[in-house]
Design a protein around this motif. Structure first.
Motif, short mmCIF file in Angstrom:
data_model
loop_
_atom_site.label_atom_id
_atom_site.label_comp_id
_atom_site.label_asym_id
_atom_site.label_seq_id
_atom_site.Cartn_x
_atom_site.Cartn_y
_atom_site.Cartn_z
N ASN A 68 0.86 -1.19 0.00
CA ASN A 68 0.00 0.00 0.00
C ASN A 68 0.89 1.24 0.00
OD1 ASN A 68 0.89 0.38 2.64
ND2 ASN A 68 -1.09 -0.06 3.58
N GLU A 69 0.32 2.41 0.27
CA GLU A 69 1.11 3.64 0.18
C GLU A 69 2.20 3.72 1.24
OE1 GLU A 69 -2.18 3.55 0.72
OE2 GLU A 69 -3.27 4.97 -0.55
N ARG A 70 2.07 2.95 2.32
CA ARG A 70 2.97 3.08 3.46
C ARG A 70 4.03 1.99 3.52
NH1 ARG A 70 -0.42 2.13 7.99
NH2 ARG A 70 1.29 2.88 9.28
N GLY A 71 3.72 0.83 2.95
CA GLY A 71 4.66 -0.28 3.07
C GLY A 71 4.04 -1.58 2.61
N ILE A 72 4.53 -2.68 3.20
CA ILE A 72 4.01 -4.02 2.88
C ILE A 72 3.04 -4.43 3.98
CG2 ILE A 72 4.63 -6.44 2.63
CD1 ILE A 72 7.23 -5.60 1.37
N VAL A 73 1.88 -4.91 3.57
CA VAL A 73 0.83 -5.32 4.50
C VAL A 73 0.75 -6.84 4.55
CG1 VAL A 73 -1.61 -5.17 5.10
CG2 VAL A 73 -0.47 -3.22 4.01
N VAL A 74 0.74 -7.38 5.75
CA VAL A 74 0.54 -8.81 5.96
C VAL A 74 -0.84 -9.00 6.57
CG1 VAL A 74 1.39 -10.91 7.08
CG2 VAL A 74 3.01 -9.16 6.32
N ALA A 75 -1.70 -9.76 5.90
CA ALA A 75 -3.06 -10.01 6.37
C ALA A 75 -3.21 -11.47 6.77
CB ALA A 75 -4.08 -9.67 5.28
N PHE A 76 -3.67 -11.70 7.99
CA PHE A 76 -3.84 -13.05 8.52
C PHE A 76 -5.29 -13.51 8.40
CE2 PHE A 76 0.04 -11.60 10.48
CZ PHE A 76 0.83 -12.74 10.54
N GLU A 77 -5.48 -14.81 8.41
CA GLU A 77 -6.82 -15.39 8.40
C GLU A 77 -7.55 -15.03 9.69
OE1 GLU A 77 -8.43 -17.08 6.19
OE2 GLU A 77 -7.00 -17.96 4.79
N GLN A 78 -8.89 -14.92 9.60
CA GLN A 78 -9.68 -14.73 10.80
C GLN A 78 -9.49 -15.91 11.74
OE1 GLN A 78 -13.53 -13.59 8.72
NE2 GLN A 78 -13.76 -12.43 10.61
N ALA A 79 -9.41 -15.60 13.03
CA ALA A 79 -9.28 -16.59 14.11
C ALA A 79 -7.91 -17.26 14.14
CB ALA A 79 -10.38 -17.66 14.03
N GLU A 80 -7.00 -16.83 13.26
CA GLU A 80 -5.68 -17.46 13.23
C GLU A 80 -4.81 -16.99 14.40
OE1 GLU A 80 -2.75 -20.02 11.73
OE2 GLU A 80 -4.83 -19.78 11.07
N ILE A 81 -4.83 -15.69 14.68
CA ILE A 81 -3.99 -15.18 15.77
C ILE A 81 -4.79 -14.36 16.78
CG2 ILE A 81 -1.89 -15.17 14.37
CD1 ILE A 81 -2.23 -12.18 13.99
N VAL A 82 -6.05 -14.04 16.44
CA VAL A 82 -6.93 -13.29 17.35
C VAL A 82 -8.32 -13.91 17.26
CG1 VAL A 82 -5.63 -11.12 17.15
CG2 VAL A 82 -7.51 -11.61 15.57
N PRO A 83 -9.24 -13.58 18.19
CA PRO A 83 -10.60 -14.13 18.10
C PRO A 83 -11.26 -13.79 16.76
CG PRO A 83 -10.24 -13.15 20.24
CD PRO A 83 -9.04 -12.81 19.43
N TYR A 84 -12.16 -14.66 16.31
CA TYR A 84 -12.82 -14.49 15.01
C TYR A 84 -13.55 -13.16 14.93
CZ TYR A 84 -15.64 -15.65 10.90
OH TYR A 84 -16.22 -15.65 9.67
N ALA A 85 -14.18 -12.73 16.04
CA ALA A 85 -14.96 -11.49 16.04
C ALA A 85 -14.11 -10.26 15.80
CB ALA A 85 -15.71 -11.35 17.36
N ALA A 86 -12.79 -10.38 15.95
CA ALA A 86 -11.90 -9.24 15.74
C ALA A 86 -11.68 -8.96 14.27
CB ALA A 86 -10.57 -9.47 16.45
N GLY A 87 -12.17 -9.85 13.39
CA GLY A 87 -12.03 -9.63 11.97
C GLY A 87 -10.69 -10.10 11.43
N ILE A 88 -10.28 -9.54 10.30
CA ILE A 88 -9.03 -9.92 9.65
C ILE A 88 -7.92 -8.99 10.13
CG2 ILE A 88 -7.84 -10.12 7.43
CD1 ILE A 88 -10.55 -10.68 6.15
N PRO A 89 -6.98 -9.48 10.92
CA PRO A 89 -5.89 -8.61 11.40
C PRO A 89 -4.86 -8.37 10.30
CG PRO A 89 -5.60 -10.83 12.25
CD PRO A 89 -6.90 -10.83 11.49
#
Length: 212
Positions: free
Chosen positions: A13-34
């Motif tokens: 993106n404009e700021r750098g490289i973005v790493v997107a994790f699967e839902q519920a992979e590292i945080v609760p599912y309700a927290a969305g896609i980190p």
């Protein structure tokens, strides 16, 4: 995989490289896609020809409380920014945006049910924009000047649907029942939002002679 965890993807993106994790992979599912942003300045040996042109960029601040590292005043130093939610089942939630040791509280005196903060770096300055959602999905957008101690510049009815360097589109509900959306084009700077649109551009304007 990143460190043994599944990812949805890695992108620029404009700021750098973005790493997107699967839902519920590292945080609760309700927290969305980190997602996590790695600034270009932290990348060793990155080819500068892939850097985005222009200085304008935005940084979405997660609504789930995760901190985003943001260069809020253009000095090259990044500051942790995160949103604190203070629940109230009767009145609606209130919010505190933490910017290092500084804070912006709620965007106003009203209680809301959702708050979506965004940092904007443009040629006119540095800003925090808070989109606060109230009852019946009504939105209020608050513009804060990050270059002047996070002073509230202006609040305006509606939410930003598109934003670029010094310009944005704001959508608001305009009829008595709140069911018709309309957009206007605005410029923005340290003095607030300005539009030259004289009429509302309705989203669902019926076409003449269209039986549908």
């Amino acid at each position: 995989l990143v460190g043994g965890f599944a990812t949805l993807g890695v992108y620029y993106n404009e700021r750098g490289i973005v790493v997107a994790f699967e839902q519920a992979e590292i945080v609760p599912y309700a927290a969305g896609i980190p997602t996590f942003n790695i600034p270009y300045s932290k990348l060793v040996g990155f080819d500068e020809k892939y850097l985005p042109e222009g200085d304008f960029y935005t940084a979405e601040i997660p609504s789930n409380g995760f901190a985003e590292m943001v260069d809020v005043n253009g000095d090259g130093e990044e500051t942790p920014v995160y949103l604190e939610t203070i629940p109230d089942e009767d009145l609606g939630d209130s919010y505190i945006l933490h910017i290092g040791d500084d804070t912006i509280e709620n965007g106003g005196d009203d209680a809301y049910y959702m708050c979506s903060p965004m940092f904007v770096h443009s040629s006119t300055g540095n800003y925090f924009i808070l989109d606060c959602t109230g009852m019946s999905d009504w939105h209020t957008t608050y513009l804060y000047n990050a270059d002047k101690n996070y002073t509230l510049v202006q609040s305006i009815s509606g939410n930003i649907t598109e934003i670029s360097d010094g310009k944005c589109t704001i959508q608001a509900k305009v009829d008595a029942f709140g069911s018709w959306g309309a957009k206007k084009e605005y410029t923005y700077d340290g003095n607030g939002f300005v539009t030259t649109d004289k009429v509302d551009n309705l989203d669902n304007l019926p076409s003449k002679g269209d039986d549908d």
